[in-house]
Write an enzyme that holds these catalytic residues in place. Structure first.
Site, short mmCIF file in Angstrom:
data_model
loop_
_atom_site.label_atom_id
_atom_site.label_comp_id
_atom_site.label_asym_id
_atom_site.label_seq_id
_atom_site.Cartn_x
_atom_site.Cartn_y
_atom_site.Cartn_z
N ASP A 78 44.94 63.72 17.64
CA ASP A 78 44.55 62.69 18.60
C ASP A 78 45.78 62.04 19.22
O ASP A 78 46.76 61.75 18.54
CB ASP A 78 43.72 61.60 17.91
N ARG A 79 45.68 61.77 20.51
CA ARG A 79 46.80 61.12 21.21
C ARG A 79 46.88 59.64 20.86
O ARG A 79 47.95 59.15 20.49
CB ARG A 79 46.64 61.30 22.72
#
EC number: 5.4.99.27
Length: 352
Positions: A78-79
């Protein structure tokens, strides 16, 4: 995409906010082994905050003076999160480069070690998560629900990330199956995965709706705990039922592709009936060359613990490779994910 899928423990009433800030979603990747210390591949463990995996890989490639294709990873993360993950750099016959040049407030190099094998997608044991859910409302029954999830697990659904924003990966897959050519191999793989995941989710949801999440059907394909070994038996025997109850084997659902279903009898008939409306999708996956595979029906978070204080829940657990943390959260509460102006990029391991 997941709104219509069944809940194992009934629809949750609690509400909360997920990822109000990056530090609320912590992911630590576990390869399940240590790099051996020699070989033509350099493994780099990186902590990144608010950065996506592919972009960091590009920075590493530039710093090492190699093509982007020489940098690999075990899984996207996930960013909008704080994540620790490994990257592999193929550097045959070359000295270790100075990778500290990519460090910043959002990127830190934690470890660099050589290994004799390439780091490939899925080449990991799983991920450790620490989630902080804030702004809790209607949380009176949250404690008992947490306990139920710890004991019985959640549906092993593929998360929203697999399908793209607004389901656009599925739309692209549909167009591809209708004849549109996709030249980009990565995009093609992404669209095929989305289609396959949708069919898997449909079967899992149907079993839950029919009260079959923990119950054997004749001919069910089961998977041995801690392995990917599968088998099926024509009938439901007391021995097999006892093994299922003890957790020695797990029920599975198909990941569609070429070949025969690993299930048989009533179980195969059930799976085929659920997928009957999706004939074109099944046909498209087969023509694309994917082979039949199986995935556990349910997901049981390991080493699960939690701390509930007022309107904040801190939840930690470990998930095996291929599982989504957001599928755990979905069963727990109606979690609104904070909008940070970009699409989260994540793989199945980080829920990501």
């Amino acid at each position: 995409m997941l709104e219509q899928l069944a809940y194992l423990h009934g629809a949750p009433t609690a509400r909360g906010i997920l990822k109000a800030q990056a530090a609320d979603f912590v992911v630590n990747e576990d390869l399940g082994f240590e790099p051996c210390g020699e070989g033509e591949h350099i493994f780099v463990r990186v902590r990144k905050t608010g950065e996506n995996t592919a972009w960091v890989a590009g920075l590493l490639a530039d710093a090492a003076g190699v093509n982007r294709s020489a940098v690999t990873w075990a899984g996207l993360k996930d960013r909008h999160a704080v994540t620790e993950q490994w990257f592999g750099i193929h550097l045959p016959g070359k000295a270790e480069p100075d990778l500290s040049v990519i460090e910043s407030d959002s990127i830190q190099i934690l470890q660099v070690k050589r290994h004799n094998k390439k780091l490939r997608v899925g080449y990991l044991k799983g991920n450790h998560f620490i989630l902080r859910l804030t702004g809790l409302e209607q949380a009176d029954g949250l404690e008992s629900r947490l306990q139920a999830i710890a004991e019985q697990g959640v549906p092993n659904y593929y998360g929203e990330q697999r399908f793209g924003r607004g389901g656009n990966n599925l739309e692209a897959a549909k167009a591809m199956f209708a004849g549109k050519r996709i030249k980009d191999r990565n995009k093609r793989s992404l669209y095929l995965s989305a289609a396959r995941s949708m069919l898997f989710n449909a079967i899992v949801s149907a079993r839950i709706e029919q009260g079959l999440a923990h119950q054997l059907l004749a001919g069910d394909c089961v998977m041995l705990k801690g392995s990917h070994s599968i088998f099926s038996e024509e009938g439901v025997t007391p021995e097999l039922a006892a093994r299922l109850a003890s957790g020695d084997v797990q029920l599975t659902a198909p990941q569609w592709g070429r070949g025969r279903l690993a299930s048989q009898g009533a179980a195969a008939e059930f799976e085929q009936s659920v997928l009957a409306p999706y004939h074109d999708w099944c046909d498209g996956l087969e023509k694309a060359g994917l082979d039949q595979d199986r995935r556990p029906l349910l997901l049981k978070p390991q080493a699960m613990s939690w701390q509930l204080e007022g309107t904040v829940l801190i939840l930690s657990f470990f998930l095996p490779a291929g599982a989504f943390a957001t599928s755990v959260v979905r069963e727990l509460m109606q979690a609104e994910e904070a909008d940070h102006g970009f699409r989260n990029q994540s793989d199945e391991n980080s829920g990501q």
